[in-house]
Design an enzyme around this catalytic site. Structure first.
Site, PDB file in Angstrom:
ATOM      1  N   SER A  30       0.742  -1.397   0.012  1.00  0.00           N
ATOM      2  CA  SER A  30       0.179   0.080   0.123  1.00  0.00           C
ATOM      3  C   SER A  30       0.795   1.284  -0.406  1.00  0.00           C
ATOM      4  O   SER A  30       1.567   1.605  -0.859  1.00  0.00           O
ATOM      5  CB  SER A  30      -1.005   0.186   0.889  1.00  0.00           C
ATOM      6  OG  SER A  30      -1.970   0.870   0.871  1.00  0.00           O
ATOM      7  N   ASP A  51       0.014  -4.073  -3.762  1.00  0.00           N
ATOM      8  CA  ASP A  51      -1.250  -2.970  -3.596  1.00  0.00           C
ATOM      9  C   ASP A  51      -1.099  -2.166  -3.386  1.00  0.00           C
ATOM     10  O   ASP A  51      -1.866  -1.756  -2.047  1.00  0.00           O
ATOM     11  CB  ASP A  51      -2.803  -3.901  -3.097  1.00  0.00           C
ATOM     12  CG  ASP A  51      -3.932  -3.609  -3.293  1.00  0.00           C
ATOM     13  OD1 ASP A  51      -4.110  -3.976  -4.594  1.00  0.00           O
ATOM     14  OD2 ASP A  51      -5.038  -4.384  -2.716  1.00  0.00           O
ATOM     15  N   HIS A  56      -7.475  -5.404   0.191  1.00  0.00           N
ATOM     16  CA  HIS A  56      -6.714  -5.029   0.635  1.00  0.00           C
ATOM     17  C   HIS A  56      -6.153  -5.594   1.613  1.00  0.00           C
ATOM     18  O   HIS A  56      -4.774  -5.631   1.819  1.00  0.00           O
ATOM     19  CB  HIS A  56      -7.025  -3.352   0.281  1.00  0.00           C
ATOM     20  CG  HIS A  56      -6.102  -2.499   0.577  1.00  0.00           C
ATOM     21  ND1 HIS A  56      -4.673  -2.680  -0.798  1.00  0.00           N
ATOM     22  CD2 HIS A  56      -5.203  -1.121   1.526  1.00  0.00           C
ATOM     23  CE1 HIS A  56      -3.957  -1.328  -0.421  1.00  0.00           C
ATOM     24  NE2 HIS A  56      -4.198  -0.899   1.028  1.00  0.00           N
TER      25      HIS A  56
END
Length: 441
Positions: A273, A296, A351
């Site tokens: 992330s 991600d 996620h």
């Protein structure tokens, strides 16, 4: 990196309402936090709603895994990391997953909730462990490839142990950095040497940003994060060279055993992330990292100048339900005909499938909090880890058998999508709104 705020509040307040359905306004929360019967009721309720495994998985490789914490320079300018490594001792205690109550308070701050929420989280997860041997000696006799790992927004060094442990079980040393840019839910340092000697911690909590600050501050943070990754690498290589470095933490781990333990030509950076953006920023600044894997990735913090400055191989592993056109378009800016770029998407994943919280709850609550997707959490992390190992073998020149998973790099599996599931052909899509927070990590 933690679940959406309203889902968490709904779930945990629902748990409390079932345990104490009447006269909620008259409850003394402090007194009830100390009641073992109250705690047991909450834990039983959570377990009853779980219906599934709630343990962080062991590594799938042949090595036993050890774990310790290292703090180099006690100030907030130093490096703080959790180290996973091949271990020679399998008889030590497992490692506490979240080691201090302040981390739970930091998570409650990130959620925007009352401090009581932090205490509830601590009651639910404070005794949870990870399957790594705490302070176990390093397995001698080999030089190991090194991975520096960068956590997501609102996370900290301990919340990706499923990835760190699996890599270490396959023969890597993994340095999971705890960032001091105030993107972590919480972190700590020592104001001076005397404070370090008595363990008097000074805590830094997540910085809350105004909408107009997002673009500037997030870019500042990703730059600091990249420097912290490079700084962590430099310090570990110094120790590998035999330079005496004092651990500011009073732990029974002899750092001298790390001397001559690193294969200095086989170094990579991985992150999730906000950590995925950190991977890209780090690669653009530090050629010692031979390749990178962005899990991600949240691309908003990066400046446009970065995309053309990444000569190293780069692998994007995405979830199906987090990504969106503006983010994918920015990932594709990293592509160039003369550079190695790969992208896959894990079907049915969310996620949080990359972080440990996906293993902390069972199916029902996991889906309510969006910690779990349609795919089994163990299958999802296994695909991500195996694809990562295959990519690392290819680009670090490892002499292992990880090439058996080369097909995963191409998305050749029933649970993978080659490239992305996101349609980016509509050029009228606004690449980013003014706040940059349409998809937070």
């Amino acid at each position: 990196m933690v679940p959406p705020k309203l889902h968490v509040l709904f779930c945990l307040c629902g748990c409390l309402a079932v345990v104490y359905p009447f006269d909620w306004q008259y409850i003394n929360p402090v007194a009830h936090m100390k009641s073992s019967a109250w705690v047991n009721k909450i834990q039983v309720l959570m377990a009853a709603a779980s219906f599934g495994q709630t343990k962080i998985p062991r590594g799938n490789g042949p090595y036993s895994v050890g774990c310790t914490d290292l703090m180099f320079d006690h100030t907030n300018k130093g490096t703080f990391l959790r180290l996973y490594y091949p271990s020679q001792d399998n008889d030590r205690l497992d490692t506490l997953w979240i080691p201090n109550k302040e981390y739970f308070w930091g998570l409650s701050k990130f959620l925007g909730t009352h401090w009581l929420m932090g205490n509830i989280l601590r009651l639910l997860f404070g005794s949870m462990t990870t399957p790594a041997n705490w302070n176990s000696p390093l397995r001698p006799g080999e030089k190991y490839p090194l991975v520096v790992f960068s956590h997501g927004l609102g996370a900290f060094r301990t919340l990706y142990s499923a990835i760190g442990i699996d890599l270490a079980s396959h023969g890597f040393i993994v340095a999971a950095v705890e960032h001091r840019d105030r993107s972590a839910s919480a972190t700590y340092y020592f104001k001076d040497q005397s404070a370090a000697e008595i363990g008097d911690k000074s805590w830094l909590y997540l910085r809350t940003l105004k909408q107009e600050e997002e673009t500037h501050i997030r870019n500042e943070q990703v730059r600091q994060r990249a420097k912290e990754c490079s700084q962590a690498l430099s310090l570990i290589l110094d120790i590998d060279h035999g330079k005496p470095v004092k651990n500011a933490l009073d732990l029974k781990f002899d750092m001298e055993q790390l001397k001559d333990s690193i294969d200095r030509e086989k170094i990579a950076v991985i992150g999730h992330s906000f950590g995925g953006a950190t991977v890209i920023q780090t690669l653009s600044e530090d050629q010692r990292f031979r390749c990178g894997i962005a899990l991600d990735a949240w691309m908003f913090p990066l400046g446009d100048e970065v995309y053309s400055r990444i000569p190293q191989p780069l692998f994007f592993i995405n979830s199906e339900y987090f990504q969106y056109p503006a983010n994918i378009i920015k990932m594709k800016k990293c592509y160039s005909p003369d550079k190695e770029r790969k992208m896959i998407t894990i079907r049915g994943s969310v996620h949080q499938n990359f972080a440990d919280f996906t293993f902390a709850t069972g199916k029902i609550i996991g889906h309510m909090l969006k910690l779990k997707g349609d795919i089994d959490s163990n299958v999802a992390i296994d695909l991500s880890n195996k694809a990562s190992l295959a990519f690392l073998q290819k680009h670090l020149g490892l002499h292992k058998d990880f090439d058996q998973w080369d097909c995963l790099i191409e998305g050749d599996d029933e649970n993978l999508i080659p490239g992305t599931n996101i349609n980016t052909t509509n050029q009228h899509i606004m690449l980013q709104n003014s706040s940059g927070i349409e998809k937070y990590n």
